[in-house]
Design an enzyme around this catalytic site. Structure first.
Site, PDB file in Angstrom:
ATOM      1  N   ALA A 107       0.831  -1.210   0.000  1.00 33.08           N
ATOM      2  CA  ALA A 107       0.000   0.000   0.000  1.00 33.08           C
ATOM      3  C   ALA A 107       0.861   1.253   0.000  1.00 33.08           C
ATOM      4  N   THR A 160       0.261   8.185   3.983  1.00 36.15           N
ATOM      5  CA  THR A 160       0.219   6.744   3.698  1.00 36.15           C
ATOM      6  C   THR A 160       1.620   6.130   3.722  1.00 36.15           C
ATOM      7  N   THR A 184      10.833   0.998  -4.158  1.00 33.97           N
ATOM      8  CA  THR A 184      11.100   1.385  -5.537  1.00 33.97           C
ATOM      9  C   THR A 184      12.563   1.753  -5.743  1.00 33.97           C
ATOM     10  N   ASP A 185      13.023   1.662  -6.989  1.00 33.25           N
ATOM     11  CA  ASP A 185      14.393   2.103  -7.313  1.00 33.25           C
ATOM     12  C   ASP A 185      14.528   3.626  -7.253  1.00 33.25           C
ATOM     13  N   GLU A 186      13.384   4.324  -7.201  1.00 30.40           N
ATOM     14  CA  GLU A 186      13.459   5.790  -7.211  1.00 30.40           C
ATOM     15  C   GLU A 186      14.088   6.358  -5.942  1.00 30.40           C
ATOM     16  N   TYR A 199       7.061  11.785  -3.818  1.00 30.38           N
ATOM     17  CA  TYR A 199       6.789  10.338  -3.814  1.00 30.38           C
ATOM     18  C   TYR A 199       8.029   9.561  -3.385  1.00 30.38           C
ATOM     19  N   LYS A 250       8.890   7.261   0.006  1.00 28.65           N
ATOM     20  CA  LYS A 250       9.241   5.836  -0.073  1.00 28.65           C
ATOM     21  C   LYS A 250      10.606   5.612   0.593  1.00 28.65           C
ATOM     22  N   ASN A 288       7.281  -1.219 -13.259  1.00 27.30           N
ATOM     23  CA  ASN A 288       6.479  -2.389 -13.623  1.00 27.30           C
ATOM     24  C   ASN A 288       5.522  -2.060 -14.762  1.00 27.30           C
ATOM     25  N   LYS A 293      -0.571   6.034 -15.381  1.00 30.78           N
ATOM     26  CA  LYS A 293       0.835   5.690 -15.589  1.00 30.78           C
ATOM     27  C   LYS A 293       1.172   5.678 -17.088  1.00 30.78           C
ATOM     28  N   TYR A 332       6.611  13.337 -22.184  1.00 31.79           N
ATOM     29  CA  TYR A 332       7.127  14.436 -21.368  1.00 31.79           C
ATOM     30  C   TYR A 332       8.503  14.867 -21.893  1.00 31.79           C
ATOM     31  N   HIS A 349      12.086  15.892 -13.168  1.00 32.50           N
ATOM     32  CA  HIS A 349      11.973  14.579 -13.833  1.00 32.50           C
ATOM     33  C   HIS A 349      13.281  13.776 -13.766  1.00 32.50           C
TER      34      HIS A 349
HETATM   35  P1  NAD Z   1      -1.128   1.568  -6.987  1.00 31.73           P
HETATM   36  O1  NAD Z   1      -1.262   3.039  -6.813  1.00 31.73           O
HETATM   37  O2  NAD Z   1      -1.652   0.934  -8.223  1.00 31.73           O
HETATM   38  O3  NAD Z   1      -1.842   0.811  -5.760  1.00 31.73           O
HETATM   39  C1  NAD Z   1      -1.740   1.252  -4.443  1.00 31.73           C
HETATM   40  C2  NAD Z   1      -2.824   0.560  -3.616  1.00 31.73           C
HETATM   41  O4  NAD Z   1      -2.677   0.972  -2.253  1.00 31.73           O
HETATM   42  C3  NAD Z   1      -4.254   0.933  -4.043  1.00 31.73           C
HETATM   43  O5  NAD Z   1      -5.077  -0.210  -4.077  1.00 31.73           O
HETATM   44  C4  NAD Z   1      -4.707   1.900  -2.945  1.00 31.73           C
HETATM   45  O6  NAD Z   1      -6.120   1.875  -2.738  1.00 31.73           O
HETATM   46  C5  NAD Z   1      -3.944   1.362  -1.744  1.00 31.73           C
HETATM   47  N1  NAD Z   1      -3.744   2.384  -0.706  1.00 31.73           N
HETATM   48  C6  NAD Z   1      -3.260   3.642  -0.875  1.00 31.73           C
HETATM   49  N2  NAD Z   1      -3.243   4.293   0.306  1.00 31.73           N
HETATM   50  C7  NAD Z   1      -3.688   3.414   1.246  1.00 31.73           C
HETATM   51  C8  NAD Z   1      -3.879   3.487   2.644  1.00 31.73           C
HETATM   52  N3  NAD Z   1      -3.602   4.610   3.330  1.00 31.73           N
HETATM   53  N4  NAD Z   1      -4.336   2.390   3.289  1.00 31.73           N
HETATM   54  C9  NAD Z   1      -4.626   1.242   2.611  1.00 31.73           C
HETATM   55  N5  NAD Z   1      -4.474   1.123   1.281  1.00 31.73           N
HETATM   56  C10 NAD Z   1      -4.008   2.206   0.597  1.00 31.73           C
HETATM   57  O7  NAD Z   1       0.406   1.265  -6.765  1.00 31.73           O
HETATM   58  P2  NAD Z   1       1.349   0.148  -7.428  1.00 31.73           P
HETATM   59  O8  NAD Z   1       1.908   0.685  -8.678  1.00 31.73           O
HETATM   60  O9  NAD Z   1       0.630  -1.147  -7.421  1.00 31.73           O
HETATM   61  O10 NAD Z   1       2.529   0.100  -6.352  1.00 31.73           O
HETATM   62  C11 NAD Z   1       2.489  -0.804  -5.247  1.00 31.73           C
HETATM   63  C12 NAD Z   1       3.760  -0.670  -4.451  1.00 31.73           C
HETATM   64  O11 NAD Z   1       4.871  -0.978  -5.277  1.00 31.73           O
HETATM   65  C13 NAD Z   1       4.010   0.731  -3.900  1.00 31.73           C
HETATM   66  O12 NAD Z   1       4.566   0.595  -2.610  1.00 31.73           O
HETATM   67  C14 NAD Z   1       5.019   1.320  -4.873  1.00 31.73           C
HETATM   68  O13 NAD Z   1       5.816   2.285  -4.235  1.00 31.73           O
HETATM   69  C15 NAD Z   1       5.805   0.087  -5.239  1.00 31.73           C
HETATM   70  N6  NAD Z   1       6.467   0.104  -6.561  1.00 31.73           N
HETATM   71  C16 NAD Z   1       5.764   0.385  -7.688  1.00 31.73           C
HETATM   72  C17 NAD Z   1       6.395   0.328  -8.928  1.00 31.73           C
HETATM   73  C18 NAD Z   1       5.643   0.586 -10.218  1.00 31.73           C
HETATM   74  O14 NAD Z   1       6.261   0.583 -11.278  1.00 31.73           O
HETATM   75  N7  NAD Z   1       4.336   0.775 -10.192  1.00 31.73           N
HETATM   76  C19 NAD Z   1       7.750   0.014  -8.991  1.00 31.73           C
HETATM   77  C20 NAD Z   1       8.454  -0.265  -7.809  1.00 31.73           C
HETATM   78  C21 NAD Z   1       7.791  -0.224  -6.607  1.00 31.73           C
HETATM   79  O1  TDX Z   2       2.017  10.810 -20.010  1.00 29.33           O
HETATM   80  C1  TDX Z   2       3.163  10.543 -19.646  1.00 29.33           C
HETATM   81  N1  TDX Z   2       4.218  10.816 -20.483  1.00 29.33           N
HETATM   82  C2  TDX Z   2       5.506  10.553 -20.148  1.00 29.33           C
HETATM   83  O2  TDX Z   2       6.414  10.818 -20.953  1.00 29.33           O
HETATM   84  C3  TDX Z   2       3.457   9.950 -18.351  1.00 29.33           C
HETATM   85  C4  TDX Z   2       2.334   9.641 -17.398  1.00 29.33           C
HETATM   86  C5  TDX Z   2       4.774   9.672 -18.041  1.00 29.33           C
HETATM   87  N2  TDX Z   2       5.775   9.970 -18.900  1.00 29.33           N
HETATM   88  C6  TDX Z   2       7.171   9.609 -18.540  1.00 29.33           C
HETATM   89  C7  TDX Z   2       7.623   9.980 -17.149  1.00 29.33           C
HETATM   90  C8  TDX Z   2       8.602   8.877 -16.819  1.00 29.33           C
HETATM   91  O3  TDX Z   2       9.879   9.171 -17.350  1.00 29.33           O
HETATM   92  O4  TDX Z   2       7.209   8.171 -18.576  1.00 29.33           O
HETATM   93  C9  TDX Z   2       8.057   7.655 -17.543  1.00 29.33           C
HETATM   94  C10 TDX Z   2       7.254   6.734 -16.651  1.00 29.33           C
HETATM   95  O5  TDX Z   2       6.312   7.535 -15.944  1.00 29.33           O
HETATM   96  P1  TDX Z   2       5.344   6.927 -14.813  1.00 29.33           P
HETATM   97  O6  TDX Z   2       4.547   5.819 -15.406  1.00 29.33           O
HETATM   98  O7  TDX Z   2       4.634   8.060 -14.173  1.00 29.33           O
HETATM   99  O8  TDX Z   2       6.386   6.226 -13.838  1.00 29.33           O
HETATM  100  P2  TDX Z   2       7.632   6.766 -12.966  1.00 29.33           P
HETATM  101  O9  TDX Z   2       7.478   8.201 -12.622  1.00 29.33           O
HETATM  102  O10 TDX Z   2       8.884   6.312 -13.653  1.00 29.33           O
HETATM  103  O11 TDX Z   2       7.392   5.904 -11.618  1.00 29.33           O
HETATM  104  C11 TDX Z   2       6.969   4.515 -11.704  1.00 29.33           C
HETATM  105  O12 TDX Z   2       8.047   3.643 -11.488  1.00 29.33           O
HETATM  106  C12 TDX Z   2       8.576   3.586 -10.190  1.00 29.33           C
HETATM  107  C13 TDX Z   2       5.846   4.214 -10.716  1.00 29.33           C
HETATM  108  O13 TDX Z   2       4.753   5.111 -10.939  1.00 29.33           O
HETATM  109  C14 TDX Z   2       6.339   4.316  -9.306  1.00 29.33           C
HETATM  110  O14 TDX Z   2       5.309   3.955  -8.384  1.00 29.33           O
HETATM  111  C15 TDX Z   2       7.507   3.385  -9.143  1.00 29.33           C
HETATM  112  O15 TDX Z   2       8.036   3.532  -7.874  1.00 29.33           O
END
Ligand code: NAD
Ligand code: TDX
Length: 333
Positions: A80, A98, A122-124, A149, A153, A179, A188, A206, A275
């Site tokens: 979460a 959160t 996350t790697d960020e 963000y 994290k 992912n 995303k 962007y 960025h």
């Molecule tokens: P997401 O935004 O799709 O999902 C987040 C979920 O957490 C949602 O279901 C939301 O309702 C729930 N949530 C948010 N606040 C909450 C709270 N206060 N209490 C209970 N539930 C809550 O996110 P995601 O992309 O699935 O990411 C999941 C995890 O993985 C995060 O910790 C993120 O930092 C990490 N992560 C994501 C990526 C990526 O590329 N998306 C990469 C590396 C790590």
């Molecule tokens: O419309 C767009 N155009 C664009 O060029 C959007 C939404 C993004 N971008 C760029 C920004 C980033 O360089 O694309 C790249 C990916 O953007 P996002 O999907 O917003 O991801 P990012 O900011 O890289 O972060 C993601 O990866 C690490 C996840 O959202 C995070 O939760 C995770 O930790």
């Protein structure tokens, strides 16, 4: 051994895929999802397995609820979070609540009950790399986050490390790269552009589009998480990545080609403030220690499957699309 898993954020993108993955393993594990159902979470992500899990609608900052649930489970897998960089620039407050307070609340409950915790990050947290830097992130790379963000994290990771060192918590951390796959919110990058193209709207890149992300399929991420839960050493940090470095312009061109559009059918929009330029993960420690390897070795193949999923599941993403684009419009992106 069958375990009772508590999955926070299990109605979001990666968390719901984790629940599907876990049940498909058929190891006898029981799964409870705790999710606040923010704009990013939906019970529809869990619809195919609704009768095989327990779903609790609640907030990870609710100490009494978290304490009760943690006490009833063996392992907590903590997904979460508020997860979108652009939102964190508009309104950082929910990220602090959160990602920091929520993680603290979970740590205190796990400390009281003595369970095993796996914290998803996350790697960020490591900041960004130059385009020509031969180095990649490792578990020894210093933290240097850029956005609200990523800094929240990073803060959550440091809390976990402190609870391990100070209180002997049985916890592991993983930091994964970007992912992609089914059930990812249309805010995303890849789902936004896939659904734009389906709608006949030009994708939005962007800035220059030279920024590099290290793409991994969500199933590969979740397989690694299971490896860490089973065999990881407590106190350790594991970096998860699948050698998927691709610049945004090339990723978009691949998508356009897969969806039958000309390679230049997109528009440049204003850049994200602050960025990050490039992320790149060295996952050799994870591979050597736990024997994990990614199954999705072709980004193009995984992306083609993902496009098909969005084409087949318009009813899933359509309700979010207009509101998401309206938010972007106010940002000029
Ligand atoms: P997401 O935004 O799709 O999902 C987040 C979920 O957490 C949602 O279901 C939301 O309702 C729930 N949530 C948010 N606040 C909450 C709270 N206060 N209490 C209970 N539930 C809550 O996110 P995601 O992309 O699935 O990411 C999941 C995890 O993985 C995060 O910790 C993120 O930092 C990490 N992560 C994501 C990526 C990526 O590329 N998306 C990469 C590396 C790590
Ligand atoms: O419309 C767009 N155009 C664009 O060029 C959007 C939404 C993004 N971008 C760029 C920004 C980033 O360089 O694309 C790249 C990916 O953007 P996002 O999907 O917003 O991801 P990012 O900011 O890289 O972060 C993601 O990866 C690490 C996840 O959202 C995070 O939760 C995770 O930790």
């Amino acid at each position: 051994m069958a375990i009772r898993l508590l999955v926070t954020g299990g109605a979001g993108f990666i968390g719901s895929n984790f629940v599907h993955h876990t049940l498909a393993m058929d190891a006898g594990h029981t799964v409870t999802v705790l999710d606040a159902l923010t704009y990013a979470g939906s019970v529809s992500n869990l619809a195919p397995v609704a009768d095989r899990i327990t779903f609790v609608h609640g907030n990870i900052t609710d100490a009494a609820l978290v304490d009760q649930l943690v006490g009833e489970h063996d392992v907590v897998v903590h997904f979460a979070a508020e997860s979108h960089n652009d939102n964190s620039l508009s309104n950082p407050r929910p990220f602090v609540d959160t990602n920091i307070i929520g993680t603290y609340t979970i740590l205190e409950a796990v400390r009281r009950h003595g369970n095993r915790l796996h914290h998803i990050s996350t790697d960020e947290v490591f900041g960004d790399l130059e385009l020509d830097d031969p180095a990649k992130f490792t578990s020894r790379t210093p933290y240097n986050p850029s956005s609200p963000y990523s800094s929240t994290k990073a803060g959550s990771d440091l809390l976990v490390r402190a609870w391990v060192r100070s209180f002997g918590l049985q916890a592991t951390i993983s930091n994964c790269s970007n992912n992609y796959g089914p059930y990812q919110h249309v805010e995303k990058f890849l789902p936004r552009q896939i659904t734009n193209i389906i709608d006949g709207v030009m994708p939005k890149l962007y800035g220059s589009g030279q920024n590099v992300r290290d793409w991994i399929h969500v199933d590969d991420h979740n397989a690694a998480v299971h490896n860490i839960i089973d065999k990881g050493r407590t106190g350790e940090t594991y970096l998860i990545g699948a050698d998927g470095e691709t610049d945004n312009k090339s990723a978009l061109e691949m998508l356009l080609q897969l969806m039958g559009k000309p390679a230049d059918w997109y528009e440049h929009v204003s850049d994200r403030p602050g960025h990050d330029l490039r992320y790149a993960i060295d996952s050799s420690d994870l591979r050597a220690e736990l024997g994990w390897t990614p199954q999705y070795t072709s980004f193009e193949h995984g992306l083609a499957q993902t496009v098909e999923w969005y084409r087949a599941n318009e009813a899933w993403w359509r309700p979010q699309k207009d509101a998401t684009e309206a938010r972007y419009k106010t940002l000029g992106r």
